[in-house]
Design an enzyme around this catalytic site. Structure first.
Site, PDB file in Angstrom:
ATOM      1  N   LYS A 118       0.862  -0.519  -0.038  1.00 41.52           N
ATOM      2  CA  LYS A 118      -0.108   0.104  -0.568  1.00 41.52           C
ATOM      3  C   LYS A 118       1.001   1.244  -0.230  1.00 41.52           C
ATOM      4  O   LYS A 118       0.123   1.891  -1.123  1.00 41.52           O
ATOM      5  CB  LYS A 118      -0.324  -0.234   1.231  1.00 41.52           C
ATOM      6  CG  LYS A 118      -2.066  -1.064   1.153  1.00 41.52           C
ATOM      7  CD  LYS A 118      -2.503  -1.217   2.608  1.00 41.52           C
ATOM      8  CE  LYS A 118      -3.900  -2.521   2.392  1.00 41.52           C
ATOM      9  NZ  LYS A 118      -4.434  -2.587   3.749  1.00 41.52           N
ATOM     10  N   GLN A 137      -5.035  -1.279   9.905  1.00 40.99           N
ATOM     11  CA  GLN A 137      -4.647  -2.926   9.218  1.00 40.99           C
ATOM     12  C   GLN A 137      -4.862  -3.851  10.120  1.00 40.99           C
ATOM     13  O   GLN A 137      -4.816  -4.117  11.361  1.00 40.99           O
ATOM     14  CB  GLN A 137      -3.546  -2.619   8.833  1.00 40.99           C
ATOM     15  CG  GLN A 137      -2.931  -3.955   8.259  1.00 40.99           C
ATOM     16  CD  GLN A 137      -3.043  -4.672   6.900  1.00 40.99           C
ATOM     17  OE1 GLN A 137      -3.600  -3.439   5.982  1.00 40.99           O
ATOM     18  NE2 GLN A 137      -3.798  -5.652   6.478  1.00 40.99           N
ATOM     19  N   ASP A 188     -11.474   3.379   4.515  1.00 43.75           N
ATOM     20  CA  ASP A 188     -11.415   1.867   4.261  1.00 43.75           C
ATOM     21  C   ASP A 188     -13.301   2.033   4.022  1.00 43.75           C
ATOM     22  O   ASP A 188     -13.651   0.413   3.172  1.00 43.75           O
ATOM     23  CB  ASP A 188     -11.278   1.094   4.972  1.00 43.75           C
ATOM     24  CG  ASP A 188     -10.155   0.603   5.391  1.00 43.75           C
ATOM     25  OD1 ASP A 188      -9.550  -0.196   4.056  1.00 43.75           O
ATOM     26  OD2 ASP A 188      -9.454  -0.508   6.044  1.00 43.75           O
TER      27      ASP A 188
END
Length: 281
Positions: free
Chosen positions: A49, A93, A116
């Site tokens: 990422k 995460q 997200d």
């Protein structure tokens, strides 16, 4: 043979356009990732990422904590990042250690920085039919891939295998918003093959190899979200690709299908949150 839904190729196309756009910015977006512990898969995901973000001009930082970090310390850091005007997007995460509540952590991320799309605010907006700040990354990536290959959802019967908050649930609502007819199946579904045989579009996010050729009707579009390794270390998805690709009209490979599109959607979300924050100034 089925047409391959090439996520890797589409990722390169979208990211190149994003890179050109970001080059014109005076101030760059900042994606902040919180990584707890040293799970190898999580560390690899976070590394990818960060690398992807920086390759297109998005600044990225990783805040690392040992797996023993206290929940309160993690929550304090998120509150701090929420208030930091330099931070455009926050990603925690997953998975987190058992002593830390995933729900509590996600719930305190500012919806305007929730890259997200998992906060109760953004999730609630999605399921109420309203516009969230961003949509969850994997469902967004799937829809981008279907759009690229001109696969229309309107009136189609979509069967989704898997009901997670990351894929199954949000994807079902996003497809409903496009006038698809959606059926969600899961581990307690009876007669799964009878249901999957009715699908015009099948999305499998079960995390295990369960979709066989005999479970599908000819011409079905197959999207394989699952990824795991067999006893030899070979990566595969939920779908028997070799045989299913003989009867499907379109199919995603694993790897190279949905995976690249998830990280592409993450970059698109980071940019969307950054641009929204500028409008609010």
């Amino acid at each position: 043979m089925a047409i391959i839904l090439d996520g890797k190729k589409l990722k390169e196309k979208i990211l190149e356009n994003l890179k050109i756009k970001i080059e014109g910015f005076e101030k760059k977006p900042l994606l902040t990732v919180i990584l707890v512990g040293n799970d190898p898969a999580s560390m690899l995901y976070v590394k990818n990422k960060k690398m992807t973000a920086e390759n297109i001009g998005i600044n990225s930082e990783i805040i690392r904590y040992p797996s023993s970090v206290l929940e309160d310390e993690l929550l304090r850091k998120i509150h701090e990042l929420n208030k930091d005007d330099n931070v455009s997007a926050i990603l925690v995460q997953l998975p987190l250690p058992k002593h830390i509540s995933k729900e509590k952590v996600i719930s305190i991320i500012s919806p305007q920085k929730d890259v997200d799309g998992f906060t109760p605010y953004n999730f609630g907006k999605l399921f109420s039919g309203d516009e969230p700040f961003v949509y969850p990354c994997t469902p967004t990536g799937i829809l981008l891939l279907l759009d690229e290959y001109n696969i229309d959802l309107e009136g189609k019967h979509t069967v989704i295998v898997g009901r997670s908050n990351i894929v199954g649930k949000p994807l079902s609502q996003m497809m409903l918003n496009r006038n698809a007819t959606v059926t969600i199946c899961h581990s307690h579904t009876k007669n799964l093959p009878e249901i999957t045989k009715t699908a015009d579009i099948l999305v499998s996010a079960a995390g295990k190899n369960i979709i066989e050729e005999k479970m599908l009707k000819p011409g079905c579009v197959v999207v394989d979200v699952g990824i795991s390794k067999d006893s030899t270390g070979r990566i595969h998805g939920d779908v028997d690709f070799e045989n299913v690709s003989k009867i499907a009209s379109h199919i995603t490979p694993v790897p190279g299908g949905v995976g690249p599109m998830t990280i592409t959607a993450l970059m698109l979300n980071t940019l969307a949150l950054f641009e929204n924050s500028k409008k609010c100034l």
